[in-house]
Write an enzyme that holds these catalytic residues in place. Structure first.
Site, short mmCIF file in Angstrom:
data_model
loop_
_atom_site.label_atom_id
_atom_site.label_comp_id
_atom_site.label_asym_id
_atom_site.label_seq_id
_atom_site.Cartn_x
_atom_site.Cartn_y
_atom_site.Cartn_z
CB CYS A 151 5.22 5.03 6.71
SG CYS A 151 6.55 5.56 8.02
CD GLU A 156 1.47 3.97 3.13
OE1 GLU A 156 1.88 4.47 4.15
OE2 GLU A 156 2.17 3.88 1.98
CE LYS A 189 16.84 14.42 -4.15
NZ LYS A 189 15.36 14.52 -3.87
CD GLU A 219 9.85 3.81 7.56
OE1 GLU A 219 9.02 3.48 7.09
OE2 GLU A 219 10.22 5.16 8.03
#
Length: 479
Positions: free
Chosen positions: A282, A383, A173, A248
């Site tokens: 990331c 972040e 997906k 992750e």
């Protein structure tokens, strides 16, 4: 604009409800194409197909599975420009950067084409003369992969290749912002000749597809790349059927330059780590700790380099910094800059942007350098996922290690030094799954990628990456 289909059991099909997702170019606002918006029914069909294909696929020889992956690898190389152009149109990154991602994605397929032949069992000395102990490695089963928009090719192959090499079958997906890149890869899987049902792709309603995957006991593993918030939800849902899970998740990477660093190398590494994909990475550096004696020189060198960046449509010649993916990402980055400035930070470079409004397309932001940054600012706690470089100073090695580790995240960290002893001390002291020592771009298919703490579970890449797709079976034979 072209309408695409999903891929289930070796066939390209439309959604039963005929609903579609409109995919737009984040740089121009133009429609790139339409993909099906499917839900529970189609997802169950994809799981059915993967489950039915698992028995035969898992019993093929390692060499057979490797040969299919080699075919896919060569097809990715042959079609890299087409996939890269699609990626730039739906994701925004500059074309040359997109080509680099396709090569990176192909690298995972190449690596696991070789790794398929290296799944070894064991013979263990038994406790009795009339017994023999064997340890087997067998495929987990049906695997579901949920992938993000920032690396729409590499995040698929980093999961797909080891799963198929191990003998698993898959339901994928992709993110709704970047599904066409995934569809292009599925097309190459079909051309490579993978048996029907081995690889399946669904696009559409994330909640409905996710719940269907997580509630189905036949899906024995989920591999997910995305936000920590969603990862925690999926982790809880995995407990209902005790699925294996690889996560992750988010990062908050520190970048440290010690006074004994090669400053030119440090600046080059800082820019490579921070500005790739417009900071939407990331493992991008998010907090820049520069030792007091060199902080002013570091800022001046960064400023001179930032002037070389051209922001715009990734398909245009000379553009090396594309748009932010959408309004929500742009708003978060803008909020971080405003909060920092309101609390005393100084904009040394950039800081200006433009949102897509009316006839003005794209969410663009100049690369931005901030000085006088303090730990209480929002940008030091969250972040950012954008092209902002917040610089702080530090006095001692012990101090900066403590500050760098003071976060719930633990994905990647970077530091620069010319001292061998310090490189060993600091790399061992940093609480992160990936540490770049004088290296702003450590990711590679040959090495394990993953984080500590709330940055995730499991590893992708290297020989470690296939382990999550294998069960360990102990066989005791009495003779």
């Amino acid at each position: 604009m072209k309408s695409y289909k999903i891929y289930i059991d070796g066939q390209w099909i439309e959604s039963m409800n005929k609903e579609q997702i409109t995919v737009t170019n984040p740089a121009t606002g133009e429609v790139v194409g339409y993909v099906p918006k499917v839900g529970e029914t189609e997802t169950k069909k994809a799981i059915d197909a993967a489950n039915n294909a698992f028995k035969s696929w898992s019993t093929t020889t390692a060499s057979e599975r490797a040969n299919y992956l080699w075919k896919l690898y060569h097809l990715l190389l042959e079609n890299k420009e087409d996939i890269a152009r699609t990626m730039t149109m739906e994701q925004g990154k500059p074309l040359q950067e997109a080509i680099g991602e396709v090569m990176y994605a192909a690298g995972f397929v190449q690596w696991y084409a070789e790794e398929a032949r290296r799944v070894y069992g064991e013979t263990i000395p038994a406790s009795k003369e009339n017994k023999r102990i064997r340890v087997l490695k067998q495929a987990v089963g049906v695997v579901a992969a949920i992938t993000p928009w920032n690396f729409p090719a590499a995040m698929i192959t980093r999961k797909l290749a080891p799963a198929l090499a191990a003998g698993c079958t898959m339901v994928i997906k992709p993110a709704s912002q970047t599904p066409i890149t995934a569809i292009k890869i599925m097309d190459l899987c079909e051309k490579a000749g993978f048996p029907k049902g081995v690889v399946n792709l669904v696009t559409g309603n994330a909640n409905e597809i996710g719940k269907t995957i997580m509630s189905d006991f036949r899906v024995r593993k989920l591999t997910f790349t995305g936000s920590t918030e969603v990862g925690k939800i999926l982790m809880g849902q995995a407990g209902e059927t005790v699925k294996r899970i690889s996560l992750e998740l988010g990062g908050h990477a520190p970048f440290i330059a010690f006074e004994d660093a090669d400053l030119d190398k440090a600046v080059t590494g800082a820019l490579a780590s921070k500005l790739r994909n417009c900071g939407q990475v990331c493992v991008a550096s998010n907090r820049f700790y520069i030792q007091e004696s060199i902080v002013d020189k570091f800022i001046e060198k960064i400023k001179s380099k930032l002037a070389d960046y051209r922001v715009g449509n990734g398909l245009e010649e000379g553009v090396n910094l594309g748009p932010l993916i959408d309004e929500s990402v742009y708003n978060k980055v803008e909020k971080h800059i405003e909060d920092a400035v309101n609390k005393g930070a100084k904009i040394e470079f950039g800081g200006k942007g433009s949102k897509a409004e009316g006839n003005t397309p794209g969410h663009f932001l100049q690369p931005t350098l901030l000085s006088n940054v303090t730990e209480d600012m929002l940008i030091m706690k969250e972040e950012t996922f954008g092209p902002v470089i917040p610089v702080l100073s530090f006095k001692s090695e012990e101090e900066v290690i403590e500050r760098a580790n003071n976060t719930n995240y633990g994905l990647a960290a970077y530091f620069y030094t010319e001292s061998l002893a310090r490189s060993i001390r600091v790399s061992e002291a940093l609480d992160y799954g990936i540490v770049g020592v004088n290296d702003g771009s450590p990711s590679t298919p040959e090495a394990p990628f993953g984080g500590f703490k709330e940055s995730g579970l499991g590893r992708e890449g290297g020989h470690h990456g296939i382990e999550g797709f294998l069960e360990t079976k102990y066989v005791s034979v009495q003779i």
